[in-house]
Design a protein around this motif. Structure first.
Motif, PDB file in Angstrom:
ATOM      1  N   ILE A 278       0.824  -1.215   0.000  1.00 52.75           N
ATOM      2  CA  ILE A 278       0.000   0.000   0.000  1.00 52.75           C
ATOM      3  C   ILE A 278       0.856   1.261   0.000  1.00 52.75           C
ATOM      4  O   ILE A 278       0.548   2.237  -0.679  1.00 52.75           O
ATOM      5  CB  ILE A 278      -0.946   0.029   1.233  1.00 52.75           C
ATOM      6  N   LEU A 279       1.940   1.237   0.796  1.00 46.83           N
ATOM      7  CA  LEU A 279       2.725   2.458   0.991  1.00 46.83           C
ATOM      8  C   LEU A 279       3.201   3.103  -0.314  1.00 46.83           C
ATOM      9  O   LEU A 279       3.133   4.333  -0.452  1.00 46.83           O
ATOM     10  CB  LEU A 279       3.907   2.194   1.937  1.00 46.83           C
ATOM     11  N   PRO A 280       3.673   2.324  -1.310  1.00 45.97           N
ATOM     12  CA  PRO A 280       4.157   2.983  -2.533  1.00 45.97           C
ATOM     13  C   PRO A 280       3.085   3.849  -3.197  1.00 45.97           C
ATOM     14  O   PRO A 280       3.386   4.944  -3.667  1.00 45.97           O
ATOM     15  CB  PRO A 280       4.563   1.804  -3.429  1.00 45.97           C
ATOM     16  N   LEU A 281       1.846   3.377  -3.207  1.00 42.16           N
ATOM     17  CA  LEU A 281       0.788   4.169  -3.852  1.00 42.16           C
ATOM     18  C   LEU A 281       0.452   5.411  -3.033  1.00 42.16           C
ATOM     19  O   LEU A 281       0.173   6.480  -3.573  1.00 42.16           O
ATOM     20  CB  LEU A 281      -0.443   3.284  -4.079  1.00 42.16           C
ATOM     21  N   VAL A 282       0.492   5.249  -1.701  1.00 43.95           N
ATOM     22  CA  VAL A 282       0.263   6.392  -0.812  1.00 43.95           C
ATOM     23  C   VAL A 282       1.370   7.425  -1.035  1.00 43.95           C
ATOM     24  O   VAL A 282       1.111   8.629  -1.198  1.00 43.95           O
ATOM     25  CB  VAL A 282       0.237   5.932   0.668  1.00 43.95           C
ATOM     26  N   ALA A 283       2.620   6.936  -1.070  1.00 45.24           N
ATOM     27  CA  ALA A 283       3.769   7.831  -1.209  1.00 45.24           C
ATOM     28  C   ALA A 283       3.719   8.570  -2.541  1.00 45.24           C
ATOM     29  O   ALA A 283       3.969   9.779  -2.611  1.00 45.24           O
ATOM     30  CB  ALA A 283       5.065   7.027  -1.088  1.00 45.24           C
ATOM     31  N   LYS A 284       3.365   7.861  -3.589  1.00 45.57           N
ATOM     32  CA  LYS A 284       3.307   8.475  -4.912  1.00 45.57           C
ATOM     33  C   LYS A 284       2.283   9.616  -4.936  1.00 45.57           C
ATOM     34  O   LYS A 284       2.553  10.711  -5.443  1.00 45.57           O
ATOM     35  CB  LYS A 284       2.925   7.396  -5.940  1.00 45.57           C
ATOM     36  N   ALA A 285       1.109   9.325  -4.372  1.00 44.11           N
ATOM     37  CA  ALA A 285       0.051  10.354  -4.343  1.00 44.11           C
ATOM     38  C   ALA A 285       0.505  11.573  -3.546  1.00 44.11           C
ATOM     39  O   ALA A 285       0.255  12.722  -3.936  1.00 44.11           O
ATOM     40  CB  ALA A 285      -1.222   9.766  -3.742  1.00 44.11           C
ATOM     41  N   LEU A 286       1.184  11.336  -2.422  1.00 44.41           N
ATOM     42  CA  LEU A 286       1.645  12.450  -1.590  1.00 44.41           C
ATOM     43  C   LEU A 286       2.724  13.255  -2.308  1.00 44.41           C
ATOM     44  O   LEU A 286       2.711  14.495  -2.288  1.00 44.41           O
ATOM     45  CB  LEU A 286       2.175  11.932  -0.245  1.00 44.41           C
ATOM     46  N   LEU A 287       3.658  12.564  -2.948  1.00 42.47           N
ATOM     47  CA  LEU A 287       4.729  13.264  -3.671  1.00 42.47           C
ATOM     48  C   LEU A 287       4.142  14.124  -4.786  1.00 42.47           C
ATOM     49  O   LEU A 287       4.585  15.258  -5.019  1.00 42.47           O
ATOM     50  CB  LEU A 287       5.738  12.251  -4.248  1.00 42.47           C
ATOM     51  N   GLN A 288       3.112  13.588  -5.443  1.00 43.88           N
ATOM     52  CA  GLN A 288       2.462  14.368  -6.508  1.00 43.88           C
ATOM     53  C   GLN A 288       1.825  15.644  -5.979  1.00 43.88           C
ATOM     54  O   GLN A 288       1.660  16.619  -6.703  1.00 43.88           O
ATOM     55  CB  GLN A 288       1.403  13.510  -7.214  1.00 43.88           C
ATOM     56  N   LYS A 289       1.436  15.618  -4.693  1.00 46.64           N
ATOM     57  CA  LYS A 289       0.844  16.815  -4.083  1.00 46.64           C
ATOM     58  C   LYS A 289       1.920  17.715  -3.473  1.00 46.64           C
ATOM     59  O   LYS A 289       1.608  18.676  -2.767  1.00 46.64           O
ATOM     60  CB  LYS A 289      -0.138  16.402  -2.970  1.00 46.64           C
ATOM     61  N   GLY A 290       3.182  17.335  -3.678  1.00 51.01           N
ATOM     62  CA  GLY A 290       4.257  18.195  -3.183  1.00 51.01           C
ATOM     63  C   GLY A 290       4.668  17.952  -1.749  1.00 51.01           C
ATOM     64  O   GLY A 290       5.339  18.791  -1.138  1.00 51.01           O
ATOM     65  N   VAL A 291       4.257  16.783  -1.190  1.00 50.96           N
ATOM     66  CA  VAL A 291       4.603  16.491   0.199  1.00 50.96           C
ATOM     67  C   VAL A 291       6.020  15.913   0.276  1.00 50.96           C
ATOM     68  O   VAL A 291       6.373  15.017  -0.490  1.00 50.96           O
ATOM     69  CB  VAL A 291       3.605  15.484   0.813  1.00 50.96           C
ATOM     70  N   SER A 292       6.838  16.435   1.194  1.00 50.15           N
ATOM     71  CA  SER A 292       8.154  15.844   1.462  1.00 50.15           C
ATOM     72  C   SER A 292       7.974  14.668   2.396  1.00 50.15           C
ATOM     73  O   SER A 292       7.320  14.797   3.439  1.00 50.15           O
ATOM     74  CB  SER A 292       9.064  16.858   2.156  1.00 50.15           C
ATOM     75  N   LEU A 293       8.552  13.527   2.054  1.00 49.01           N
ATOM     76  CA  LEU A 293       8.417  12.337   2.890  1.00 49.01           C
ATOM     77  C   LEU A 293       9.736  12.077   3.620  1.00 49.01           C
ATOM     78  O   LEU A 293      10.782  11.943   2.982  1.00 49.01           O
ATOM     79  CB  LEU A 293       8.040  11.138   2.020  1.00 49.01           C
ATOM     80  N   ARG A 294       9.670  12.022   4.938  1.00 44.90           N
ATOM     81  CA  ARG A 294      10.858  11.719   5.739  1.00 44.90           C
ATOM     82  C   ARG A 294      10.697  10.305   6.293  1.00 44.90           C
ATOM     83  O   ARG A 294       9.866  10.074   7.174  1.00 44.90           O
ATOM     84  CB  ARG A 294      10.988  12.723   6.880  1.00 44.90           C
ATOM     85  N   CYS A 295      11.494   9.378   5.767  1.00 42.99           N
ATOM     86  CA  CYS A 295      11.249   7.952   6.009  1.00 42.99           C
ATOM     87  C   CYS A 295      12.310   7.335   6.911  1.00 42.99           C
ATOM     88  O   CYS A 295      13.495   7.663   6.805  1.00 42.99           O
ATOM     89  CB  CYS A 295      11.273   7.192   4.680  1.00 42.99           C
ATOM     90  N   ASP A 296      11.862   6.378   7.757  1.00 45.28           N
ATOM     91  CA  ASP A 296      12.847   5.605   8.518  1.00 45.28           C
ATOM     92  C   ASP A 296      13.477   4.567   7.567  1.00 45.28           C
ATOM     93  O   ASP A 296      13.024   4.409   6.411  1.00 45.28           O
ATOM     94  CB  ASP A 296      12.208   4.962   9.761  1.00 45.28           C
ATOM     95  N   ALA A 297      14.488   3.852   8.028  1.00 45.82           N
ATOM     96  CA  ALA A 297      15.260   2.971   7.132  1.00 45.82           C
ATOM     97  C   ALA A 297      14.399   1.948   6.391  1.00 45.82           C
ATOM     98  O   ALA A 297      14.485   1.850   5.153  1.00 45.82           O
ATOM     99  CB  ALA A 297      16.391   2.309   7.911  1.00 45.82           C
ATOM    100  N   PRO A 298      13.534   1.178   7.091  1.00 49.35           N
ATOM    101  CA  PRO A 298      12.778   0.160   6.336  1.00 49.35           C
ATOM    102  C   PRO A 298      11.826   0.768   5.302  1.00 49.35           C
ATOM    103  O   PRO A 298      11.711   0.256   4.182  1.00 49.35           O
ATOM    104  CB  PRO A 298      11.983  -0.573   7.434  1.00 49.35           C
ATOM    105  N   SER A 299      11.153   1.853   5.638  1.00 56.51           N
ATOM    106  CA  SER A 299      10.206   2.426   4.671  1.00 56.51           C
ATOM    107  C   SER A 299      10.965   3.086   3.519  1.00 56.51           C
ATOM    108  O   SER A 299      10.539   3.001   2.359  1.00 56.51           O
ATOM    109  CB  SER A 299       9.255   3.422   5.352  1.00 56.51           C
TER     110      SER A 299
END
Lengths: 478, 478
Positions: A278-299
Motif C-alpha cells: 500500500i505504501l508505494p501508492l500512498v507515497a506516490k500520491a503524496l509526492l504528486q501533491k508536493g509532500v516531502s516524505l521523511r522515512c525511517d530505514a525500512p520504509s
C-alpha cells in the motif's frame, strides 16, 4: 465592552461583577444581546473596515520589512470577500444554538420532598488570549455571552485598530441590552497578561488560542485552569489489510487538505506488511501533491525499491526529532512498525494526544486501537482532519482541548459551562438520616430543561427581577 | 502497589505505564482486583493492626509531648470498633457501583456509515495527597482502580507504618490479578511532593485531601489540574417568612452535627425582619448546644433585647475577619442583611463557593437565590451538611470540589473519568464535505453502554488480547 486603561485587577473585578448579573439573565435576554451585536456590526461595517485598513497598512509595511509573514497579513484582512459577512452570520449561528445553561442534567429523589438537581450554569469569567485574526473577537464574544460567561479578550497587537473598532461597536450595542457592558473586556497591551494570569480569584478559565509557545507560556505561569492544546502532532497507523484506494484517499486528505491545521497528519506509521503493497501508492500520491516524505530505514528502502527513480529521488531519511515535531507544512514523517502494540506505544508516546487514526479492515484491531490510544479523538478509517467542532455538529468551537479534565477534543458551548447542585427541601436535616433512623431513597428522577429558569409570576416578583438585574447595585461580589 | 525508593520521575513513569494497561482491562478484571484486595486486607488484618499499633504508640508519645492533637491520634486508630470492617466494606461498595468507563454518552451520525461517539474513559494518572487517616488508602485505591486510573498516593507521616503494611498487602493481592501493581504507587517521604508536582507530562490530575494550607500549596506550585477545595465557608440566609421550627432545626444541624466538616455552617445571614422574631429562638438553641455566637451590631442588639440575661451575656460582637474565616468549631458568625440582593452579594463575596442555603417560604425568593449564588451546592430549606457524596447517592466520594471546571461539588467516580471522541468510518475524508459538495447529517443517535468495550471474538483475538495485557511488553508510552 470596555476598551480599557484600567488595571488588570480592575478589569478582572469588573468582569466578575458583570458575570454575576449575566448569569441570571434569561435565554431571550442573552439572545437579544447577540442580535444587537449583529445589527451594530452590520451597520458599522465601514467603520470597522476603515480601522482594519490601518492595521493592514502597518502589517504590509512590516511584511515588506520582513517582520511579518504574508500569510499573517492575509489573516488580518477583514475586507476579503465574504469574510465580514461570515463573521456576522457566525454571531447569528451561535445565537440560534440551544441554550447550554439552566439545563437540568440529573435529578435524584433523596427523600420525600427532598430533591437534588444538577443544573448547568456558566463557568464565570473567561480569559481568552488569541493571535491575529480580528474576526475571532466577534465569534468569541458571541460564544461567551450565549453561555452566560463574561470574557476578558486579549488579541494580537497587529490587529489593534480593528479590535478597538469592533470593541467600541459591541460596547455601544450592549448598552441597549440587559447584558452589562462589563461582561466583555478588551485588553490591548501585552504586558498586562502576566498580571491577569495571577488573578485566579476572579478568572475561572483561560483559553489560549495560538501557537505552541503561547500555550506553554500560559500553562506554566498561572493557577487558573487552562483549556487548549499546545501541539497537534496527529498520527495515522496503516495496516496491511486496509483497502489501498481508501488508504490513499484518507492519508492525502489528512496531510494535504490544510497542512497548517492542528488536526493535519504529521506521522504515518506503516505495518511491515504494507511497506511494499500500500505504501508505494500512498507515497506516490503524496509526492504528486508536493509532500516531502521523511522515512525511517525500512520504509525508505521499501519505497526506493518500488517507486520510479524520479519519485525515489525525492525521499528523505527521517531523524528521531521528526517523530516529536509538528510540521504544520507539506512534510510527513513515516515510520515502520511491526505490530499493533508497537503502533499504540509509539502514538501514546509521541503523538500530542490530539487526534490519531487507524486504517484497517479488521474491526478487532480497530477496536483495540480505539480503546488503547489515549488521545482526545481516535478514528477508524477516516481522516484526522475530521477533528473540528463544526464537523462534530457543535455549530462552532472555542478551540480543541487535549486536557484530561473538563472538556476534551473540539470544545463547543458545553465546554463553557459547568453545573451546580441544587437541593430543594422542606426542612430535612442530615442528622435524621443514617444513624438518625431515616433511609435515603436515592431514586433517579426524569430530567427536563428549565428547572434552573427563574420566571417572575406577578408584579412584585417582576419588580424584584428588575431590581436584581439593574446595572447598578445588582447582584455582585467576587 | 510499590512501596518505593524510586525517584519521583520513575514513580510517575511507572504509574503512567501501568495506567495504559489498566485502561483497557474489562469491568470484570478491575472488579476482580478489588475483590482480591478486599480478601487480602481481610486476611491481613492482624498484620495491619500490628503496624497501626506502632504508629499509635509514636503518636501517643507525640501527643503527650504536645506535638500532636488527641483527635489526630483517634483518627489514626484503625483498631477502633468497626473501623477496619467499614474500610473493608467500602472496597466492596465501590466494586459494586456501576462501571463509570466505556460508557457511550453521545452518538451522532455525521454521514452514512460515519458515526461519532463520545465514550467515557479514565483520566490516567492521579496524584492524591492526604493527611492522617490510614483507611483512606484502601478507599482511594478502590476508587482509582474502579475508574481505570493509576494513582500515586502520598499519606501523612504519622501513619507510615500502617500505610506500609496496607500497601504491601495490596501489592501482593494485585500480583494475582490482571491489574499491574505499578498502577498504585505509595510515596512515603514528604520531600518528593515538590518534584511530583512538576511532572505534568505524566500526572493528569492532583487531588489534595486535607487542610487549607495543603490545598493552597498544591494549587500554587503545579501545572497539573487540581481538584478540591481549600475552604468550606458555608452560609445560610434566613428570611423572615421561614417557619421558625424549621429554621431552628436546619441551622442547629448545619452548625452542630459535625462542626469540623467542610460543609458545616460558618455564617448565618439574617433579614432585618427576622432579627427579633426567628433569630432569638435560633440563637437560644445554638447557645444551648454550646455554640459561640459572633454577632454584628444589629443582631447583637436585637438578641440582647430578646434573650434572657444569662444567654445574652454569652453573645460576642463579630469582627470583619469573622466573615472570611472557616471556624471548623462551635462558633457561628451572624450578620444582618436588608435584602435578598445584599445576602447574595455577601455570599458571592465571602463564602468559599462550597455550599450555601436559603431558608424561606417564598419559592420566588428561593429560586432567585438558587440562580444567583455561585457555589457548588445551593440549597433551599435544608442543611448545608447535605453536601456529601454518599448523601447525594454517589455511593462514595473522592472529595468535594469548588472548581469551576470538570467536577463541582461532591466528586464521585464520574469525576475520575473523562471521555474520548471516537469516529468509525469507511474512508470518508474532510474535503468531501462543505465546499466538497456533501452535507453533514448531524443526526443524534440513541446511546447505549458498552460501545467502548473490547471483546475478543475468537482464539486469534483472545491471543492478541493476552499479549496486549501482558505485564511486560504491553501497551506503553507516556
Amino acid at each position: 465592552m470596555s476598551l480599557t486603561n484600567a488595571t488588570p485587577l480592575e478589569v478582572a473585578q469588573a468582569a466578575r461583577s458583570g458575570s454575576r448579573k449575566l448569569a441570571v439573565l434569561s435565554t431571550e435576554e442573552r439572545n437579544a444581546a447577540l442580535t444587537a451585536i449583529h445589527r451594530a456590526l452590520s451597520e458599522g461595517k465601514d467603520e470597522v473596515l476603515a480601522a482594519n485598513a490601518k492595521d493592514l497598512k502597518a502589517a504590509n509595511n512590516a511584511a515588506e520589512g520582513g517582520e511579518l509573514s504574508q500569510s499573517l497579513v492575509k489573516r488580518l484582512d477583514l475586507g476579503k470577500k465574504g469574510k465580514y459577512e461570515d463573521m456576522l452570520q457566525g454571531i447569528l449561528d451561535v445565537r440560534d444554538l440551544e441554550d447550554p445553561i439552566n439545563k437540568t442534567t440529573a435529578r435524584t429523589l433523596l427523600d420525600d420532598n427532598l430533591v437534588l438537581s444538577r443544573i448547568t450554569c456558566p463557568i464565570g469569567v473567561l480569559l481568552i488570549i488569541f493571535e491575529a485574526r480580528p474576526e475571532v473577537i466577534a465569534n468569541i464574544s458571541a460564544l461567551a455571552l450565549k453561555s452566560g460567561n463574561a470574557a476578558i479578550l486579549k488579541g494580537g497587537k497587529e490587529s489593534n485598530h480593528s479590535f478597538a473598532a469592533i470593541a467600541s461597536i459591541i460596547s455601544r450595542a450592549l448598552s441597549t441590552t440587559a447584558v452589562p457592558s462589563d461582561c466583555l473586556q478588551l485588553v490591548q497591551t501585552h504586558d498586562v497578561i502576566a498580571d491577569l494570569l495571577k488573578l485566579d480569584t476572579y478568572i475561572d478559565l483561560c483559553i489560549p488560542r495560538g501557537g505552541n509557545k503561547l500555550v506553554r507560556m500560559v500553562k506554566d505561569s498561572t493557577a487558573i485552569p487552562v483549556l487548549g492544546h499546545a501541539d497537534g502532532i496527529c498520527c495515522t497507523y496503516l495496516r496491511g489489510d486496509a483497502p489501498t484506494p481508501m488508504a490513499v484517499k484518507v492519508i492525502v486528505d489528512a496531510k494535504v487538505s490544510y497542512p497548517a491545521g492542528c488536526n493535519a497528519l504529521e506521522q504515518l506509521l506503516v505495518d511491515t506488511d504494507a511497506l511494499s503493497t500500500i505504501l508505494p501508492l500512498v507515497a506516490k500520491a503524496l509526492l504528486q501533491k508536493g509532500v516531502s516524505l521523511r522515512c525511517d530505514a525500512p520504509s525508505l528502502s521499501a519505497l526506493q525499491q518500488t517507486l520510479d527513480p524520479h519519485s525515489a529521488a525525492l525521499l528523505q531519511p527521517s531523524t528521531e526529532a521528526d517523530y516529536d515535531f509538528e510540521f504544520l507544512d507539506l512534510i510527513l514523517a513515516i515510520k515502520t512498525v511491526n505490530s499493533l502494540e508497537e503502533a499504540i506505544t509509539h502514538i501514546n508516546t509521541h503523538s500530542s494526544h490530539h487526534t490519531d487514526a487507524i486504517l484497517t479492515s479488521s474491526p478487532f484491531h480497530a477496536q483495540a486501537f480505539l480503546s488503547a490510544i489515549d488521545s482526545s479523538s481516535v478514528y477508524w478509517n477516516t481522516s484526522t482532519r475530521m477533528a473540528d467542532g463544526q464537523r462534530y455538529g457543535f455549530g462552532t468551537e472555542v478551540g480543541i482541548s487535549t486536557n484530561k479534565i473538563h472538556s476534551r477534543g473540539p470544545v463547543g458551548l458545553e465546554g463553557l459551562t459547568i453545573y451546580k447542585w441544587v437541593i430543594r427541601g422542606e426542612g430535612q436535616v442530615s442528622a435524621e438520616y443514617g444513624a438518625g433512623g431515616r433511609a435515603w431513597k436515592h431514586e433517579r428522577l426524569p430530567v427536563g430543561d428549565g428547572d434552573g429558569e427563574w420566571v417572575a409570576q406577578n408584579e412584585e416578583e417582576r419588580e424584584l427581577l428588575r431590581r436584581f438585574r439593574a446595572e447598578k447595585g445588582g447582584v455582585n461580589g467576587a
